[in-house]
Motif scaffolding. Structure first.
Motif, short mmCIF file in Angstrom:
data_model
loop_
_atom_site.label_atom_id
_atom_site.label_comp_id
_atom_site.label_asym_id
_atom_site.label_seq_id
_atom_site.Cartn_x
_atom_site.Cartn_y
_atom_site.Cartn_z
N PHE A 103 0.86 -1.18 0.00
CA PHE A 103 0.00 0.00 0.00
C PHE A 103 0.90 1.23 0.00
O PHE A 103 1.85 1.32 0.79
N THR A 104 0.57 2.20 -0.84
CA THR A 104 1.40 3.39 -0.98
C THR A 104 0.53 4.63 -1.00
O THR A 104 -0.50 4.67 -1.68
N LEU A 105 0.93 5.64 -0.26
CA LEU A 105 0.33 6.97 -0.31
C LEU A 105 1.45 7.95 -0.60
O LEU A 105 2.43 8.01 0.16
N GLY A 106 1.34 8.68 -1.70
CA GLY A 106 2.43 9.54 -2.11
C GLY A 106 1.99 10.88 -2.62
O GLY A 106 0.83 11.09 -3.00
N SER A 107 2.95 11.80 -2.62
CA SER A 107 2.69 13.15 -3.13
C SER A 107 3.97 13.65 -3.79
O SER A 107 5.06 13.52 -3.24
#
Length: 847
Positions: free
Chosen positions: A605-609
């Motif tokens: 799972f990845t959350l990126g900006s």
């Protein structure tokens, strides 16, 4: 002679282009140099061209120029440009890759890498560190996490994409460089881009790199040559085709190890025996002049120390380490066809690669390990991409066919494993990914990949052990009068070197029956005949030779997928969230009773900006990740079901991996650039256990007599004191994952000074790695302290950048950075180190 020709061709390539170019450009206006805020880097990590800031995936990228400044000339130094990546190399031509604790210490002809290695769009089954891969580079992309749709096969940890510069139509250009440094380092390279009419161009590149050994015994040297040729042709207005061929060699001595000490067995009656960091074993450090970083096992003082060690089962001094060598070559040819079909783009990439390995090495502490492997692979990938209404899509297929034929020998003085094998793998995959543009700013992404792997192996191995027959009371056995086993590629090579007079009954060179039952040893009296020895009458030892045949077929079929959402908060600010899974197929071992292992799986799972601010003067990228890793494969030294030493892959358990990654760049002024990255990583084994055979004698030794050399919990498993099948369950659950430092950080500064017709620029780069585990057994020595290294360069160039002179110093403080810790023959512990301080001058000219 071939090295001289390669070096000469590098110069000739560049000078030919220079002569022709001078006639065409002598009347042109000088170029005007500009200083953009931050460069825009184009990547193809998602099988399409896009800027790095628009790629909604976790990826590190380094340009060819950045890698040259950092001194990255092969795969072993890639960790310099990707903080999440660790590269290990204990010996031979098979480096290991770890991304955030997911990886393997080494790879051989019948194991699969966890990190997919791709050269110019071609998947490489044997991820050897070829110098041709790093010749005339455009960039290297390091993708973090499983690649379950577009790359798929075995990419549980991530992917490394090595991308060379392509030929340029209508452009005549070239470059030549000479690098001279300490350790008698010399690197010369050349490149020429030559147009042939308006629609065809050729690009040629060659290099020769050599330096003396970083270790005092001459190991860790380089003697490499590389060549790449490419031809690009336009086939009308809608199609082009590019052909590529490359060849490289790695010669010289190769990697080396430094001995730091050994573990000595303590009998049960010794007080405090089970209170030691490694219960049942006392560590004896080597003298300072032996264990000093960059010494090497072949230094005279190291050989003298090794001669004082006599371990089980022969208990004869460890003499005669064989000096290493490398003679490896690699060849590849591929094509890339691009066709605009009107509404869809077609890409077809057929490829063939071959590697021939012939090397001898000592790591982990072996008398000698010999690899002679030949690998051939054929691959074909086809992709079709386009747009249909609000949907951007790509579909494709992939075929891979590999055969590896090898003959290997692993000599640990008193034990040897010999094997020959023919390993074959065939893989089919179909994949697709679609991006639904719900608006100009918001996108949903979905991808699938179906993979069908089949594999087979036909192998024959023998495990040979020389066993001392003494059974003294109150002291260890001593068979110093019986020689250890000679180094030989095959069993016959080894046996032929032993004096037949040392076999009073039958010479195994003649009497051994390779068609005997698998797993059943054939025993031969060995050694001088002792008539008056009170402790043992007769020959000093025995040689037991155990055959093992492995003929098997197997396969895996898996469906992996990716789902993601992407949102452009502004044209310069991207937010994305994704889930992707991946798997690494199972395989075979050449170890009795441990012939197979199962696939491993990972969910990420990845959350990126990704962000640019202040007119592209500030870049800030943030990634938070959470991975679930199960069925983890780990290849390491161990013992087979008969107690014979073996190198094999096992499924050790599961882990949870989480953390955050921050990358930033700042153009403080038009001439001052600041960059850096910080990664926090929490990687812990939820379960990590395996079974190991108890090597003690059930008829004479009590339970818990001969415990495994490990810092993990080791529990005796037996039905009773005389159980002939007793074993140990080794449990490392709760420990930090291997090669997974809690903190990794880097910081860099580039300053340019305008000197009129010249430009002076300097760089300073530092890298910090927190303490970490670098050895499989979790002994205290495998936990290394944190390290900080510092590099610097100073470059003077003309304003048009036709020529440049660069002075550099790498690892300024001469920090000893351990990269791998291994326990081998006689429980000798050795460490491999990254390069010491190096410095030099690089002269470059381009036109």
């Amino acid at each position: 002679m071939h090295k001289f020709l390669a070096t000469s061709s590098a110069i000739a390539i560049a000078m030919t282009a220079q002569s022709a170019l001078a006639q065409e450009t002598q009347d042109e206006e000088p170029q005007v140099r500009t200083s953009p805020a931050l460069n825009t880097i184009t990547v193809t990590a998602q099988r399409r061209e896009e800027s790095l800031q628009d790629a909604a995936i976790p990826v590190d990228v380094a340009t060819g120029q950045e890698m040259q400044l950092a001194g990255v000339s092969d795969a072993t130094a890639l960790s310099k440009i990707a903080p999440s990546l660790t590269v290990t190399s204990g010996g031979g031509a098979n480096p290991g890759y770890f991304i955030r604790g997911v990886g393997n210490f080494t790879n051989n002809g019948y194991t699969n890498p966890a990190v997919s290695f791709n050269i110019d769009g071609v998947y490489i089954g044997r991820s050897t560190s070829t110098v041709a891969s790093f010749l005339d580079l455009n960039r290297v992309e390091v993708l973090k996490g499983p690649q379950g749709t577009l790359y798929g096969r075995n990419a549980t940890g991530g992917a490394i994409n090595v991308i060379p510069n392509r030929p340029e139509l209508g452009e005549l250009s070239g470059a030549v460089s000479l690098d001279i440094g300490n350790y008698d380092s010399v690197e010369i390279s050349g490149m020429a881009n030559i147009p042939i009419g308006d629609s065809v161009a050729v690009r040629l590149a060659a290099a020769h790199n050599a330096h003396d050994g970083y270790n005092s015994d001459g190991t860790n040297d380089a003697d490499d040559i590389a060549f790449r040729g490419q031809l690009l042709a336009e086939l009308g207005d809608t199609a082009d085709i590019r052909f590529s061929v490359d060849y490289s060699e790695q010669n010289g001595v190769g990697p080396g190890i430094t001995i730091v000490g050994n573990y000595n067995f303590l009998p049960p009656q010794v007080p405090g025996r089970n209170d030691l960091p490694v219960p049942g074993w006392a560590f004896s450090p080597a003298p300072a002049n032996v264990s000093a970083p960059w010494t090497g096992v072949h230094a005279p003082q190291a050989l003298a120390f090794s001669n004082t060690i006599a371990g089980a089962p022969l208990h004869s001094p460890y003499e005669g380490y064989a000096y290493p060598f490398r003679n490896d070559n690699y060849f590849g040819v591929s094509a890339e066809l691009n066709v605009d079909l009107g509404g869809a783009d077609l890409v077809v990439i057929p490829a063939y690669r071959r590697s021939e390995l012939d090397n001898q090495f000592n790591g982990p502490p072996f008398k000698a390990a010999i690899n002679q492997d030949e690998a051939e692979q054929y691959s074909l990938e086809a992709r079709l991409s386009g747009e249909t209404g609000p949907v951007d899509w790509i579909v494709g297929g992939f075929y891979f066919d590999e055969q590896v034929v090898g003959t290997n020998s692993f000599n640990q003085f008193a034990t040897i494993s010999h094997n020959t094998f023919d390993s074959q793998t065939e893989s089919f995959a179909f994949f697709g990914r679609a991006t639904l543009n719900l608006s100009d700013d918001f996108r949903l992404v979905g991808g699938l990949r179906w993979t069908d792997d089949s594999r087979s192996i036909d192998a024959f191995a023998t495990a040979t052990a020389a066993v001392c027959l003494e059974h003294p009371v109150g002291r260890p056995p001593n068979c110093s009068h019986v020689p250890t086993l000679p180094v030989g590629l095959t069993l016959q090579d080894t046996l032929d070197q032993i004096d037949p007079a040392l076999f009073p009954a039958a010479n195994p060179a003649v009497a051994f029956n390779p068609d005997g039952p698998d797993g059943v040893g054939q025993v031969f009296p060995y050694g001088p005949f002792n008539i008056f020895a009170p402790a043992q009458f007769g020959p000093g030892a025995i040689i037991a030779i155990t055959p093992n045949t492995t003929r098997a077929t197997d396969g895996d079929t898996e469906l992996t997928y990716r789902i993601a959402a992407e949102y452009d908060v502004t044209p310069d600010n991207l937010l994305y969230v994704s889930f992707e899974n991946g798997f690494r197929s199972g395989g075979f071992n050449l170890a009795f009773g441990r012939e197979t292992y199962e696939p491993e799986f990972i969910d990420a799972f990845t959350l990126g900006s990704k962000n640019r601010f202040f007119d592209d003067r500030v870049e800030l990228n943030i990634e938070m990740f959470y991975w679930e890793y199960s069925g983890q494969q780990l290849a390491a030294l161990g013992v087979d079901a008969n107690g014979n030493n073996a190198f094999y892959t096992r499924n050790v358990g599961a882990s949870t991996i989480m953390g955050a990654d921050i990358d930033f760049q700042v153009a403080a002024t038009d001439t001052t650039f600041i960059r850096g990255s910080v990664q926090y990583l929490d990687a812990t084994y939820d379960s990590f256990s395996f079974s190991q055979v108890d090597l003690s004698d059930p008829a004479e030794d009590p339970l818990n007599f001969l415990r495994p050399v490990t810092g993990c919990e080791a529990t005796q498993v037996a039905t009773g004191p005389t159980d002939p099948n007793r074993s140990f369950n080794v449990d490392c659950s709760g420990r930090d994952a291997l090669n997974a430092p809690k903190w990794t950080a880097s910081f860099g500064l580039t300053q340019e000074i305008d000197l009129g017709d010249f430009v002076l620029s300097g760089t300073v780069d530092g890298r910090y790695i927190a303490s970490r585990q670098i050895g499989f057994n979790y002994i205290p020595l495998s936990r290394v302290d944190d390290n900080f290294t510092l590099d610097a360069t100073l470059t003077l160039a003309d304003i048009d950048e036709f020529w440049r002179i660069t002075a550099y110093v790498r690892n300024i403080t001469n920090e000893a950075v351990p990269s791998l810790n291994q326990t081998g023959s006689g429980n000798i512990v050795a460490t491999t180190y990254q390069p010491p301080r190096t410095y030099g001058v690089r002269l470059g000219y381009q036109f």
